[in-house]
Design an enzyme around this catalytic site. Structure first.
Site, PDB file in Angstrom:
ATOM      1  N   SER A 145      19.522 -20.637  -1.831  1.00  0.00           N
ATOM      2  CA  SER A 145      19.984 -19.387  -2.595  1.00  0.00           C
ATOM      3  C   SER A 145      20.167 -20.142  -4.026  1.00  0.00           C
ATOM      4  CB  SER A 145      21.514 -19.278  -2.216  1.00  0.00           C
ATOM      5  OG  SER A 145      22.256 -18.534  -3.053  1.00  0.00           O
ATOM      6  N   TYR A 158      29.798 -21.936   0.221  1.00  0.00           N
ATOM      7  CA  TYR A 158      28.435 -21.393   0.527  1.00  0.00           C
ATOM      8  C   TYR A 158      27.542 -22.087  -0.510  1.00  0.00           C
ATOM      9  CZ  TYR A 158      25.023 -17.829   0.383  1.00  0.00           C
ATOM     10  OH  TYR A 158      23.630 -17.331   0.198  1.00  0.00           O
ATOM     11  N   LYS A 162      24.403 -24.370   0.461  1.00  0.00           N
ATOM     12  CA  LYS A 162      22.858 -23.912   0.118  1.00  0.00           C
ATOM     13  C   LYS A 162      22.383 -25.172  -0.527  1.00  0.00           C
ATOM     14  CE  LYS A 162      22.364 -19.934   2.231  1.00  0.00           C
ATOM     15  NZ  LYS A 162      21.543 -19.897   3.096  1.00  0.00           N
TER      16      LYS A 162
HETATM   17  N1  LIG Z   1      21.502 -11.298   0.407  1.00  0.00           N
HETATM   18  C1  LIG Z   1      21.705 -12.172  -0.841  1.00  0.00           C
HETATM   19  O1  LIG Z   1      22.111 -11.602  -1.770  1.00  0.00           O
HETATM   20  C2  LIG Z   1      21.204 -13.386  -0.700  1.00  0.00           C
HETATM   21  C3  LIG Z   1      20.920 -14.407  -1.593  1.00  0.00           C
HETATM   22  C4  LIG Z   1      20.810 -15.437  -1.465  1.00  0.00           C
HETATM   23  C5  LIG Z   1      20.474 -16.097  -0.412  1.00  0.00           C
HETATM   24  N2  LIG Z   1      20.748 -15.430   0.842  1.00  0.00           N
HETATM   25  C6  LIG Z   1      20.541 -15.987   2.114  1.00  0.00           C
HETATM   26  O2  LIG Z   1      19.491 -15.064   2.979  1.00  0.00           O
HETATM   27  C7  LIG Z   1      19.558 -14.967   4.458  1.00  0.00           C
HETATM   28  C8  LIG Z   1      19.808 -13.846   4.800  1.00  0.00           C
HETATM   29  O3  LIG Z   1      20.808 -13.101   4.304  1.00  0.00           O
HETATM   30  P1  LIG Z   1      20.892 -11.385   4.471  1.00  0.00           P
HETATM   31  O4  LIG Z   1      21.351 -11.006   3.118  1.00  0.00           O
HETATM   32  O5  LIG Z   1      19.699 -10.920   4.809  1.00  0.00           O
HETATM   33  O6  LIG Z   1      22.118 -11.392   5.473  1.00  0.00           O
HETATM   34  P2  LIG Z   1      22.516 -10.469   6.588  1.00  0.00           P
HETATM   35  O7  LIG Z   1      23.880 -10.431   6.757  1.00  0.00           O
HETATM   36  O8  LIG Z   1      21.777  -9.100   6.162  1.00  0.00           O
HETATM   37  O9  LIG Z   1      21.393 -10.930   7.772  1.00  0.00           O
HETATM   38  C9  LIG Z   1      21.664 -12.077   8.159  1.00  0.00           C
HETATM   39  C10 LIG Z   1      21.583 -12.188   9.775  1.00  0.00           C
HETATM   40  O10 LIG Z   1      21.808 -13.499  10.279  1.00  0.00           O
HETATM   41  C11 LIG Z   1      22.270 -13.326  11.543  1.00  0.00           C
HETATM   42  N3  LIG Z   1      23.236 -14.382  11.903  1.00  0.00           N
HETATM   43  C12 LIG Z   1      24.300 -14.905  11.348  1.00  0.00           C
HETATM   44  N4  LIG Z   1      24.591 -16.228  11.891  1.00  0.00           N
HETATM   45  C13 LIG Z   1      23.889 -16.443  12.806  1.00  0.00           C
HETATM   46  C14 LIG Z   1      23.809 -17.391  13.567  1.00  0.00           C
HETATM   47  N5  LIG Z   1      24.430 -18.454  13.912  1.00  0.00           N
HETATM   48  N6  LIG Z   1      22.581 -17.583  14.429  1.00  0.00           N
HETATM   49  C15 LIG Z   1      21.800 -16.459  14.438  1.00  0.00           C
HETATM   50  N7  LIG Z   1      21.792 -15.467  13.525  1.00  0.00           N
HETATM   51  C16 LIG Z   1      22.840 -15.467  12.935  1.00  0.00           C
HETATM   52  C17 LIG Z   1      23.173 -11.989  11.599  1.00  0.00           C
HETATM   53  O11 LIG Z   1      23.660 -11.399  12.687  1.00  0.00           O
HETATM   54  C18 LIG Z   1      22.341 -11.121  10.535  1.00  0.00           C
HETATM   55  O12 LIG Z   1      21.414 -10.392  11.470  1.00  0.00           O
HETATM   56  C19 LIG Z   1      21.121 -15.945   4.425  1.00  0.00           C
HETATM   57  O13 LIG Z   1      20.712 -17.438   4.802  1.00  0.00           O
HETATM   58  C20 LIG Z   1      21.658 -16.064   2.954  1.00  0.00           C
HETATM   59  O14 LIG Z   1      22.455 -17.001   2.701  1.00  0.00           O
HETATM   60  C21 LIG Z   1      21.252 -13.960   0.706  1.00  0.00           C
END
Ligand SMILES: NC(=O)c1ccc[n+]([C@@H]2O[C@H](COP(=O)([O-])OP(=O)(O)OC[C@H]3O[C@@H](n4cnc5c(N)ncnc54)[C@H](O)[C@@H]3O)[C@@H](O)[C@H]2O)c1
Length: 261
Positions: A145, A158, A162
């Site tokens: 991130s 968080y 990251k």
């Molecule tokens: N959305 C953003 O703005 C953003 C920004 C930077 C980084 N990220 C990173 O991107 C990744 C995905 O984020 P997203 O926004 O798609 O989130 P989201 O919440 O839409 O999806 C995350 C998925 O991960 C699954 N999950 C959570 N914990 C788990 C575990 N212990 N084992 C297996 N599955 C698990 C959840 O069930 C969900 O389906 C994450 O690592 C997040 O930190 C997201």
């Protein structure tokens, strides 16, 4: 045009939603067989249905796994071998976040965030890498991130997790470059996924919270899960054959510059 992941087998964690789901969809569209892993099995199965509707030939299979659990991670990798005979690509995408400073973050939330975001990558990778070594190579893409690069207020645990993902990406890349295993990560800015939807819904005025979030983006909008999936596809594909230990920042300029106000 040749598909970019023909004959490849990939595990995508957290593929029941957001960035992981889009990655599974694009991987399947590019010819890969995909293990759609999530601890929410129903969500993973919905992703499988979407893949079924969009692509003509690729196969996909859902697997319920909590990435921070050693037995689940081992079973996930074994499932890939049993179902598709091999494992070429691991996308460590599953992640969680809880707001808080070091003063307001509960100890159990700190532990949970590190268990999923950091230990989850360790768990899945330590079972995947021996299979890749035995096969003569492979590819890992981690999802970090921009919180690893600039401080995001009220996201202490968080951001720390990251930052660890970024460091772990480089460490794994160094340790396994001789095994022909490339390890890279992406650093997304704010991406419009169900996660962000849940975050803004916690505010008394969700529309206003979303508008403020958009106003902070130099490019004038949030990122899309498709844009993140395209970057993960690039790093996982032969097009990125010279990239290892790298971090691809996708944030609409957020960490690069400030526009005059
Ligand atoms: N959305 C953003 O703005 C953003 C920004 C930077 C980084 N990220 C990173 O991107 C990744 C995905 O984020 P997203 O926004 O798609 O989130 P989201 O919440 O839409 O999806 C995350 C998925 O991960 C699954 N999950 C959570 N914990 C788990 C575990 N212990 N084992 C297996 N599955 C698990 C959840 O069930 C969900 O389906 C994450 O690592 C997040 O930190 C997201």
């Amino acid at each position: 045009m040749a598909k970019r992941l023909e004959q490849q087998v990939a595990i995508v964690t957290g593929a029941g939603s957001g960035i992981g789901r889009e990655t599974a969809l694009i991987f399947a569209a590019e010819g890969a067989n995909v293990v759609v892993a999530d601890y929410n099995l129903e969500a993973a199965q919905e992703t499988i249905e979407l893949i079924g509707r969009e692509a003509d030939a690729p196969k996909a299979a859902a697997f319920k796994a909590n990435v921070s659990n050693s037995a689940d991670a081992e079973a996930l990798v074994e499932f890939s071998l049993q179902t598709f005979n091999k494992l070429d690509i691991l996308v460590n995408n599953a992640g969680i976040g809880v707001p808080g400073t070091v003063l307001t973050t509960k100890e159990e939330d700190w532990d949970r965030i590190f268990a999923v975001n950091v230990k989850g990558i360790y768990q899945c990778s330590r079972f995947a890498i021996p299979k890749m070594q035995a096969a003569g190579g492979g590819c890992i893409v981690n999802v970090s991130s921009i919180a690893a690069i600039v401080a995001v207020p009220d996201r202490a645990a968080y951001g720390a997790s990251k930052g660890a993902v970024l460091a772990l990406t480089k460490a794994m890349a160094a340790d396994h470059v001789k095994d022909n295993i490339r390890v890279n990560c992406i650093c997304p800015g704010t991406v419009d996924t169900p996660w962000v939807g849940r975050m803004v819904s916690n505010y008394s005025d969700p529309a206003d919270a979303r508008a403020k979030m958009v106003a902070r983006q130099p490019i004038g909008r949030l990122g899309t899960p498709e844009e993140m999936a395209e970057a993960i596809l690039y790093l996982a594909s032969p097009s990125a054959s010279f990239a290892t230990g790298s971090a691809l920042i996708l944030d609409g300029g957020f960490t690069a510059f400030k526009l005059p106000s």
